[in-house]
Design an enzyme around this catalytic site. Structure first.
Site, PDB file in Angstrom:
ATOM      1  N   TYR A 128     -51.599 -16.234 -96.508  1.00 13.87           N
ATOM      2  CA  TYR A 128     -51.726 -15.476 -97.584  1.00 13.87           C
ATOM      3  C   TYR A 128     -52.539 -16.586 -98.750  1.00 13.87           C
ATOM      4  O   TYR A 128     -52.373 -17.656 -98.620  1.00 13.87           O
ATOM      5  CB  TYR A 128     -50.368 -15.489 -98.609  1.00 13.87           C
ATOM      6  CG  TYR A 128     -50.612 -14.891 -99.968  1.00 13.87           C
ATOM      7  CD1 TYR A 128     -51.015 -13.608-100.187  1.00 13.87           C
ATOM      8  CD2 TYR A 128     -50.094 -15.784-100.993  1.00 13.87           C
ATOM      9  CE1 TYR A 128     -51.248 -13.232-101.534  1.00 13.87           C
ATOM     10  CE2 TYR A 128     -50.363 -15.523-102.208  1.00 13.87           C
ATOM     11  CZ  TYR A 128     -50.842 -13.972-102.472  1.00 13.87           C
ATOM     12  OH  TYR A 128     -50.914 -13.680-104.068  1.00 13.87           O
ATOM     13  N   ASP A 223     -56.650 -24.209 -97.263  1.00 14.10           N
ATOM     14  CA  ASP A 223     -56.015 -23.703 -98.532  1.00 14.10           C
ATOM     15  C   ASP A 223     -54.942 -24.404 -98.596  1.00 14.10           C
ATOM     16  O   ASP A 223     -53.697 -24.218 -97.989  1.00 14.10           O
ATOM     17  CB  ASP A 223     -55.831 -22.278 -98.297  1.00 14.10           C
ATOM     18  CG  ASP A 223     -55.071 -21.511 -99.583  1.00 14.10           C
ATOM     19  OD1 ASP A 223     -54.903 -22.526-100.575  1.00 14.10           O
ATOM     20  OD2 ASP A 223     -54.641 -20.527 -99.626  1.00 14.10           O
ATOM     21  N   LYS A 251     -50.191 -24.813-107.516  1.00  9.24           N
ATOM     22  CA  LYS A 251     -48.955 -25.143-107.602  1.00  9.24           C
ATOM     23  C   LYS A 251     -48.485 -26.529-108.152  1.00  9.24           C
ATOM     24  O   LYS A 251     -48.490 -26.617-109.234  1.00  9.24           O
ATOM     25  CB  LYS A 251     -48.090 -24.595-106.110  1.00  9.24           C
ATOM     26  CG  LYS A 251     -48.466 -23.089-105.852  1.00  9.24           C
ATOM     27  CD  LYS A 251     -47.409 -22.730-104.697  1.00  9.24           C
ATOM     28  CE  LYS A 251     -47.546 -21.169-104.792  1.00  9.24           C
ATOM     29  NZ  LYS A 251     -48.607 -20.465-103.731  1.00  9.24           N
TER      30      LYS A 251
END
Ligand SMILES: *Cc1c(COP(=O)(O)O)cnc(C)c1O
Length: 412
Positions: A128, A223, A251
């Site tokens: 994702y 990522d 995050k």
């Protein structure tokens, strides 16, 4: 709000029932509006590596608020955060700050295409990368558990330049480069995957990724929005000793405020506007409150690295959960890297989306609700990793294992 939530990942779509509404967090614990207390293993889906209300972050945010919430102009704090990122993440020489992980990956993809003058982007099934149109194909967790492999609204034209391959499949990757090598702009992946549950790349896969992209002139994008600052201060790239061309972060880097980063080799980053021609902008990018939190977070990680302790706590939990499932006679396997881990209801090994998707998700739902009833808040999908924070104690871990053992016995 559609579904009562502001992010699809928060709805209990995969496990049934209503999401819990929270009032506050403190250290390793969350408190809901009915006064129930939970040991938190989501940690805002990753950022809370020091737990909730980590004093250095709270203090930095309060101080920043008193100086003004946004200027839309350069600040010293942005430069400090940029330096802290560059110092920590080995391959990163230049950065741009954005507001979310999604923005970081979207911008990195545009940059890779602008830099190479090529179209095709390779991604891997079950990975994702945020809700970027062209990357919302075979996108794991929220997309997978809600059974929306492709979102309506993503046009065929948008996704036609995205090629989806299998994670850890070196042959398939080599084949793609053999056929389309001179058209591939970038390969993007989670170098420790969390979004199909915790899945690790093999050494061969990482080596193949680096050499194939290098030989063909494609940009390798790690990522690290989830695993950056999580599996090590330098992210997965420092753990595995592989140097990507671009890295995306989110995050943890924002300390719980909206902040993302994309960065990498100077040669490529110089193509971002206004140094170069690839457009990128943001009214609130490098926002002073978010950068204050990010600085406090990265300084804490540098000055009091939690990684050894997290490793011990996570190993204790992994062993305990595996034993509890084994004692209950439930087929399972546990994948773990540092403080990211997943108990799969599947004998394993889980190495890609195909093997992950064979899990007994009905069993997972019962496990999830059994733990909620016993005061343990785990990710609400089989295809997510749980996170341990430095605020967790050995007693929290042992209590969690005991509650899991009770639950697993009752649902076996
Ligand atoms: C969470 C996540 C994103 C998206 O970040 P947002 O801040 O939610 O937009 C991108 N990539 C990975 C690997 C993620 O885990």
């Amino acid at each position: 709000m559609p579904g009562g939530v502001n992010s699809a990942a928060r709805a209990f779509g995969a496990v049934g029932g209503e999401p819990i509404v929270f009032e506050r967090g403190d250290g390793a614990y969350l408190f809901d509006i009915d006064g129930n207390k939970y040991i938190d293993y989501i940690g805002s889906w990753g950022p809370m590596i020091f737990g909730h209300q980590w004093p250095p972050i709270s203090e930095a945010v309060h101080a920043a608020v008193d100086r003004g919430t946004s200027f839309g102009a350069p600040t010293v704090a942005e430069n400090e955060l940029a330096e802290l990122v560059i110092e920590a993440v080995p391959s990163v020489e230049m950065v741009r700050l954005v507001n979310s992980g999604t923005e970081a990956t979207m911008s990195a993809i545009r940059l890779a295409r602008g830099f190479t003058g090529r179209d095709i982007v390779i991604k891997f099934a079950g990975n994702y990368h945020g809700h970027v149109d062209s990357l919302l194909v075979a996108a794991g967790s929220a997309a997978a558990t809600l059974a929306v492999p492709d979102s309506p609204g993503v046009t065929a034209g948008t996704s036609q330049d995205t090629m989806v391959l299998n994670y850890n499949d070196c042959e398939m990757l080599a084949g793609a480069f053999k056929t389309h090598g001179d058209r591939i702009a970038a390969v993007i992946l989670e170098p420790v995957c969390g979004n199909m549950g915790c899945v690790t790349p093999t050494k061969e896969f990482l080596t193949a990724l680096r050499s194939l992209t290098q030989d063909s002139g494609a940009v390798l994008i790690f990522d690290e929005v989830m695993c950056g600052f999580r599996v090590a201060r330098g992210g997965a790239q420092s753990l595995f000793g592989i140097s990507p061309d671009l890295t995306t972060l989110g995050k943890i880097v924002g300390g719980g405020l909206p902040l993302g980063v994309f960065g990498g080799k100077r040669e490529i980053m110089q193509h971002v506007l206004p140094a170069g021609k690839v457009f990128q902008a943001g009214t609130l990018s490098g926002n002073p409150i978010a950068t204050a939190a990010g600085i406090a977070m990265l300084r804490s990680l540098k000055e009091m690295p939690p990684y050894e302790r997290l490793e011990q706590l996570a190993e204790r939990l992994a062993v305990g959960l595996s034993k509890a499932a084994g004692d209950a006679g439930i087929e399972h396997c546990v994948n773990r890297v540092g403080s990211m881990l997943t108990l799969f209801f599947n004998p394993g090994p889980v190495t890609d989306w195909e093997s992950a998707s064979k899990c007994d998700t009905k069993m997972f739902s019962k496990y999830f609700w059994g733990l909620i009833e016993r005061g343990v808040y785990m990710p609400c999908s089989q295809f997510e990793a749980l996170f341990i924070s430095n605020a967790h104690t050995e007693e929290d871990i042992d209590h969690t294992i005991a509650m899991a053992a009770e639950t697993l016995k009752s649902i076996a």
